[in-house]
Write a protein that holds these residues in place. Structure first.
Motif, PDB file in Angstrom:
ATOM      1  N   TYR A 282      -4.283   1.708  -3.470  1.00  0.00           N
ATOM      2  CA  TYR A 282      -3.681   3.057  -3.291  1.00  0.00           C
ATOM      3  C   TYR A 282      -4.537   4.181  -4.113  1.00  0.00           C
ATOM      4  O   TYR A 282      -4.408   5.279  -3.834  1.00  0.00           O
ATOM      5  CB  TYR A 282      -2.471   3.040  -4.360  1.00  0.00           C
ATOM      6  CG  TYR A 282      -1.273   4.127  -4.187  1.00  0.00           C
ATOM      7  CD1 TYR A 282      -1.052   4.851  -3.095  1.00  0.00           C
ATOM      8  CD2 TYR A 282      -1.416   5.001  -5.411  1.00  0.00           C
ATOM      9  CE1 TYR A 282      -0.174   5.989  -3.028  1.00  0.00           C
ATOM     10  CE2 TYR A 282      -0.680   6.189  -5.450  1.00  0.00           C
ATOM     11  CZ  TYR A 282      -0.028   6.560  -4.147  1.00  0.00           C
ATOM     12  OH  TYR A 282       0.703   8.010  -4.292  1.00  0.00           O
TER      13      TYR A 282
ATOM     14  N   GLY B   2       6.255  -1.740  -7.525  1.00  0.00           N
ATOM     15  CA  GLY B   2       5.584  -2.127  -6.033  1.00  0.00           C
ATOM     16  C   GLY B   2       6.577  -3.041  -5.492  1.00  0.00           C
ATOM     17  O   GLY B   2       6.360  -3.234  -4.167  1.00  0.00           O
TER      18      GLY B   2
ATOM     19  N   CYS C  21       2.482   4.220   0.288  1.00  0.00           N
ATOM     20  CA  CYS C  21       3.615   3.734  -0.124  1.00  0.00           C
ATOM     21  C   CYS C  21       4.972   4.283   0.636  1.00  0.00           C
ATOM     22  O   CYS C  21       4.951   5.430   0.726  1.00  0.00           O
ATOM     23  CB  CYS C  21       3.696   3.855  -1.664  1.00  0.00           C
ATOM     24  SG  CYS C  21       2.403   2.986  -2.483  1.00  0.00           S
TER      25      CYS C  21
ATOM     26  N   ASP D 186      -2.374  -1.416  -6.330  1.00  0.00           N
ATOM     27  CA  ASP D 186      -2.737  -0.416  -6.963  1.00  0.00           C
ATOM     28  C   ASP D 186      -4.076   0.279  -6.905  1.00  0.00           C
ATOM     29  O   ASP D 186      -4.306   1.341  -6.611  1.00  0.00           O
ATOM     30  CB  ASP D 186      -2.588  -0.783  -8.465  1.00  0.00           C
ATOM     31  CG  ASP D 186      -2.466   0.738  -9.285  1.00  0.00           C
ATOM     32  OD1 ASP D 186      -1.718   1.658  -9.171  1.00  0.00           O
ATOM     33  OD2 ASP D 186      -3.418   0.618 -10.369  1.00  0.00           O
TER      34      ASP D 186
ATOM     35  N   ILE E 253       2.808   1.738  -8.984  1.00  0.00           N
ATOM     36  CA  ILE E 253       2.824   0.330  -8.187  1.00  0.00           C
ATOM     37  C   ILE E 253       3.012  -0.692  -8.900  1.00  0.00           C
ATOM     38  O   ILE E 253       3.840  -1.843  -8.664  1.00  0.00           O
ATOM     39  CB  ILE E 253       1.802   0.152  -7.284  1.00  0.00           C
ATOM     40  CG1 ILE E 253       1.692   1.296  -6.166  1.00  0.00           C
ATOM     41  CG2 ILE E 253       1.631  -1.290  -6.635  1.00  0.00           C
ATOM     42  CD1 ILE E 253       0.539   1.354  -5.141  1.00  0.00           C
TER      43      ILE E 253
END
Length: 83
Positions: free
Chosen positions: A40, A65, A47, A37, A61
């Motif tokens: 990201y 995730g 993703c 996370d 996520i």
């Protein structure tokens, strides 16, 4: 970049599923999801739902995730290689 972020990016030069990352890094679920996370949110990873299907829009996520695949972005690779 944290040590965990650096170590995780090491594994994301190629598309990798969550299960592979969990097995390879042997981290707790929370540690792995939190680090994914964080990467990201910095735009260091993207993703995917399948090897050629990038996900766009709102991505959670922490909740989803485990069903995703991940890949380092150019920005992530540049930051990783700068260290």
């Amino acid at each position: 970049m944290t040590e965990d972020e650096f170590d995780l990016l090491d594994e994301l030069y190629f598309v990798q599923p969550y299960d592979y990352l969990q097995e390879t890094l042997n981290w707790s679920e929370d540690r792995l999801l939190d680090t994914l996370d964080s990467l990201y949110r910095k735009a260091f990873i993207k993703c995917l739902s399948a090897p050629d299907d990038e996900l766009f829009g709102a991505i959670n996520i922490l909740e989803n995730g485990k069903e995703m695949l991940f890949l380092a972005t150019k920005k992530g690779l540049m930051a990783h290689n700068a260290l």
